[in-house]
Motif scaffolding. Structure first.
Motif, PDB file in Angstrom:
ATOM      1  N   THR A   3      -4.463  11.405  15.503  1.00 50.60           N
ATOM      2  CA  THR A   3      -5.716  11.965  16.045  1.00 50.60           C
ATOM      3  C   THR A   3      -5.780  13.480  15.872  1.00 50.60           C
ATOM      4  O   THR A   3      -6.847  14.069  15.906  1.00 50.60           O
ATOM      5  CB  THR A   3      -5.880  11.631  17.548  1.00 50.60           C
ATOM      6  OG1 THR A   3      -4.641  11.913  18.178  1.00 50.60           O
ATOM      7  CG2 THR A   3      -6.294  10.198  17.759  1.00 50.60           C
ATOM      8  N   ASN A   4      -4.616  14.130  15.703  1.00 50.08           N
ATOM      9  CA  ASN A   4      -4.618  15.588  15.507  1.00 50.08           C
ATOM     10  C   ASN A   4      -4.812  15.997  14.056  1.00 50.08           C
ATOM     11  O   ASN A   4      -4.917  17.173  13.754  1.00 50.08           O
ATOM     12  CB  ASN A   4      -3.303  16.200  16.002  1.00 50.08           C
ATOM     13  CG  ASN A   4      -3.188  16.070  17.499  1.00 50.08           C
ATOM     14  OD1 ASN A   4      -4.200  16.178  18.196  1.00 50.08           O
ATOM     15  ND2 ASN A   4      -1.984  15.806  17.980  1.00 50.08           N
ATOM     16  N   ASP A   5      -4.797  15.015  13.145  1.00 45.91           N
ATOM     17  CA  ASP A   5      -4.961  15.347  11.722  1.00 45.91           C
ATOM     18  C   ASP A   5      -6.336  15.946  11.462  1.00 45.91           C
ATOM     19  O   ASP A   5      -7.332  15.522  12.049  1.00 45.91           O
ATOM     20  CB  ASP A   5      -4.801  14.084  10.858  1.00 45.91           C
ATOM     21  CG  ASP A   5      -3.340  13.711  10.682  1.00 45.91           C
ATOM     22  OD1 ASP A   5      -2.483  14.594  10.830  1.00 45.91           O
ATOM     23  OD2 ASP A   5      -3.063  12.525  10.397  1.00 45.91           O
ATOM     24  N   ILE A   6      -6.350  16.930  10.556  1.00 44.51           N
ATOM     25  CA  ILE A   6      -7.633  17.517  10.152  1.00 44.51           C
ATOM     26  C   ILE A   6      -7.866  17.119   8.700  1.00 44.51           C
ATOM     27  O   ILE A   6      -7.150  17.563   7.798  1.00 44.51           O
ATOM     28  CB  ILE A   6      -7.615  19.057  10.255  1.00 44.51           C
ATOM     29  CG1 ILE A   6      -7.182  19.516  11.648  1.00 44.51           C
ATOM     30  CG2 ILE A   6      -8.978  19.638   9.884  1.00 44.51           C
ATOM     31  CD1 ILE A   6      -6.887  21.017  11.727  1.00 44.51           C
ATOM     32  N   SER A   7      -8.850  16.246   8.478  1.00 41.13           N
ATOM     33  CA  SER A   7      -9.149  15.841   7.095  1.00 41.13           C
ATOM     34  C   SER A   7     -10.611  16.160   6.806  1.00 41.13           C
ATOM     35  O   SER A   7     -11.505  15.812   7.580  1.00 41.13           O
ATOM     36  CB  SER A   7      -8.869  14.349   6.917  1.00 41.13           C
ATOM     37  OG  SER A   7      -9.651  13.618   7.823  1.00 41.13           O
ATOM     38  N   ILE A   8     -10.821  16.871   5.717  1.00 47.62           N
ATOM     39  CA  ILE A   8     -12.176  17.330   5.397  1.00 47.62           C
ATOM     40  C   ILE A   8     -12.554  16.904   3.978  1.00 47.62           C
ATOM     41  O   ILE A   8     -11.744  17.018   3.055  1.00 47.62           O
ATOM     42  CB  ILE A   8     -12.276  18.875   5.518  1.00 47.62           C
ATOM     43  CG1 ILE A   8     -11.805  19.343   6.915  1.00 47.62           C
ATOM     44  CG2 ILE A   8     -13.700  19.366   5.246  1.00 47.62           C
ATOM     45  CD1 ILE A   8     -11.644  20.847   7.051  1.00 47.62           C
ATOM     46  N   LEU A   9     -13.790  16.447   3.843  1.00 42.14           N
ATOM     47  CA  LEU A   9     -14.349  16.189   2.508  1.00 42.14           C
ATOM     48  C   LEU A   9     -15.177  17.415   2.143  1.00 42.14           C
ATOM     49  O   LEU A   9     -16.030  17.851   2.926  1.00 42.14           O
ATOM     50  CB  LEU A   9     -15.257  14.944   2.548  1.00 42.14           C
ATOM     51  CG  LEU A   9     -16.240  14.795   1.370  1.00 42.14           C
ATOM     52  CD1 LEU A   9     -15.512  14.475   0.063  1.00 42.14           C
ATOM     53  CD2 LEU A   9     -17.283  13.700   1.660  1.00 42.14           C
ATOM     54  N   ALA A  10     -14.917  17.986   0.965  1.00 47.21           N
ATOM     55  CA  ALA A  10     -15.657  19.180   0.534  1.00 47.21           C
ATOM     56  C   ALA A  10     -16.428  18.882  -0.742  1.00 47.21           C
ATOM     57  O   ALA A  10     -15.940  18.150  -1.618  1.00 47.21           O
ATOM     58  CB  ALA A  10     -14.692  20.329   0.300  1.00 47.21           C
ATOM     59  N   ALA A 309     -11.879  21.872  -4.568  1.00 46.07           N
ATOM     60  CA  ALA A 309     -10.620  22.130  -3.854  1.00 46.07           C
ATOM     61  C   ALA A 309     -10.689  23.482  -3.151  1.00 46.07           C
ATOM     62  O   ALA A 309     -10.236  23.642  -2.016  1.00 46.07           O
ATOM     63  CB  ALA A 309      -9.443  22.090  -4.823  1.00 46.07           C
ATOM     64  N   MET A 310     -11.298  24.467  -3.822  1.00 46.18           N
ATOM     65  CA  MET A 310     -11.406  25.799  -3.194  1.00 46.18           C
ATOM     66  C   MET A 310     -12.385  25.767  -2.014  1.00 46.18           C
ATOM     67  O   MET A 310     -12.198  26.484  -1.031  1.00 46.18           O
ATOM     68  CB  MET A 310     -11.811  26.858  -4.235  1.00 46.18           C
ATOM     69  CG  MET A 310     -13.210  26.694  -4.796  1.00 46.18           C
ATOM     70  SD  MET A 310     -13.527  27.919  -6.103  1.00 46.18           S
ATOM     71  CE  MET A 310     -15.322  27.758  -6.275  1.00 46.18           C
ATOM     72  N   ILE A 311     -13.388  24.900  -2.096  1.00 43.41           N
ATOM     73  CA  ILE A 311     -14.343  24.753  -0.986  1.00 43.41           C
ATOM     74  C   ILE A 311     -13.596  24.109   0.193  1.00 43.41           C
ATOM     75  O   ILE A 311     -13.764  24.503   1.353  1.00 43.41           O
ATOM     76  CB  ILE A 311     -15.552  23.868  -1.418  1.00 43.41           C
ATOM     77  CG1 ILE A 311     -16.211  24.403  -2.702  1.00 43.41           C
ATOM     78  CG2 ILE A 311     -16.576  23.708  -0.283  1.00 43.41           C
ATOM     79  CD1 ILE A 311     -16.802  25.796  -2.607  1.00 43.41           C
TER      80      ILE A 311
END
Ligand code: KG4
Ligand code: ZN
Length: 337
Positions: A3-10, A309-311
């Motif tokens: 639940t603490n994981d930070i996963s982002i789609l950019a 990836a840079m975003i």
């Protein structure tokens, strides 16, 4: 997933690359890029065609990024997108897609400045520069000297007053009869040419600013005069022409970089953006760094040109600060760092 994981789609869609990337706890897992070849025959990016190609590419590109990361969309923490600067129609595709997805998943939306992201490409992999450092961002749309004080604290200390250096590469390449984008081709032919064969002007602007429109005109008139005397002048001298043009462009870039590094007293110097793929620039910078004791940072090729990836990297830092966007956010063709 914890639940603490930070996963982002950019998502990146500012110009002619449709790209998606997933970042998990600050580590980029992938970088899917669909390059639009439709512009080649027009000698430059056609904005309307770019928007249409983004619309076609965006779903498959996002799908592939999610699939290959093994992260389910319901586990995403946020959706990030390039808000600007860029082509309005192209940006709109990414912004609308990101908004819809964030809305449907009920997760935060993160807007990213494309030029900040080019600088943050240096934090995707090791070695990473130390703050403060200077980054020379050189692309098809921009030429900027940036003083980077922290991940999200940057100041433009110099920039072009007219064309970007990538534009100068592409436009002079076009005068030589080379297809778009001509930058990589100038680089290729320059490797077998003599950089001192022809002399093109070095434009000197006040302070740390640049101007790249003069060289285009100089090359235009020079070629016109030479072709009148010898219609096969370009074919016979292509390598030397490319090497000489590239030499002048690199000289102009490095003159101001040297002043900036001295003025701000930094030791770490980075380059970013599509033109940082140029081998002549990389070699000249490496020599300069040895002479002056600079630590230089040059991203991997796939992180030099436009990519998500840079975003994603920029989005990770914004997520940590809780810096989210509202659902009313609109794209910006011009956007300051
Ligand atoms: O960063 P980028 O992919 O897109 C923009 O945001 O503009 O940069 C594209 C630019 C083009 O002008 C292209 O000709 C130039 O980068 N470029 C190069 C090289 N590879 C790409 N210019 C000179 N030498 C190269 N090897
Ligand atoms: Zn770019």
């Amino acid at each position: 997933m914890d639940t603490n994981d930070i996963s982002i789609l950019a998502i990146e869609s500012s110009c002619d690359e449709t790209s998606a990337s997933i970042i998990l706890n600050g580590k980029v897992l992938n970088n899917i890029v669909a390059t639009q070849s439709v512009h080649e025959k027009y000698g430059g990016v056609v904005p309307e065609l770019a928007s249409r190609a983004h619309q076609e590419n965006i779903i498959p590109v996002v799908h592939e990024a999610l699939e290959s990361s093994g992260i389910r969309k319901n586990d995403l923490s946020a959706i990030a997108f390039t808000r600007g600067p860029g082509l309005m129609g192209a940006l709109l595709v990414g912004v609308s897609f990101a908004k819809s997805m964030a809305y449907a998943l009920k997760i935060p939306l993160i807007e990213i400045n494309h030029m900040q992201a080019h600088v943050l490409a240096h934090f995707i992999e090791d070695p990473k520069p130390n703050f403060p450092f200077i980054c020379l961002t050189v692309s098809g749309g921009h030429t900027q000297l940036v003083l980077v004080k922290d991940y999200l604290d940057m100041q433009v200390i110099g920039e072009t007053r007219d064309d970007a250096v990538g534009e100068a590469f592409d436009k002079t390449a076009k005068l030589l009869g080379l297809p778009y984008p001509g930058g990589p081709l100038i680089d290729k032919y320059a490797q077998s040419g003599n950089p001192k064969a022809f002399e093109f002007p070095i434009t000197r602007m006040p302070e740390l600013d640049y101007s790249f429109s003069g060289i285009k005109t100089a090359v235009l008139y020079f070629l016109r005069d030479q072709l009148q005397q010898n219609p096969t002048f370009i074919e016979e001298n292509l390598n030397d022409l490319c090497a000489s043009i590239q030499h002048s462009l690199i000289e102009m870039l490095l003159i101001k970089l040297k002043v900036a590094v001295k003025q701000y007293g930094v030791k770490d110097v980075a380059i970013a953006g599509g033109v940082s793929a140029n081998s002549g620039l990389r070699n000249a910078l490496t020599d300069l760094a040895t002479k002056r004791g600079w630590n230089i940072f040059i991203p991997k090729f796939e992180y030099c040109t436009d990519n998500a990836a840079m975003i994603a990297m920029a989005a990770h830092y914004k997520y940590l600060k809780g810096d989210f966007s509202s659902m009313d956010v609109t794209p910006l063709a011009k956007m300051k760092i």
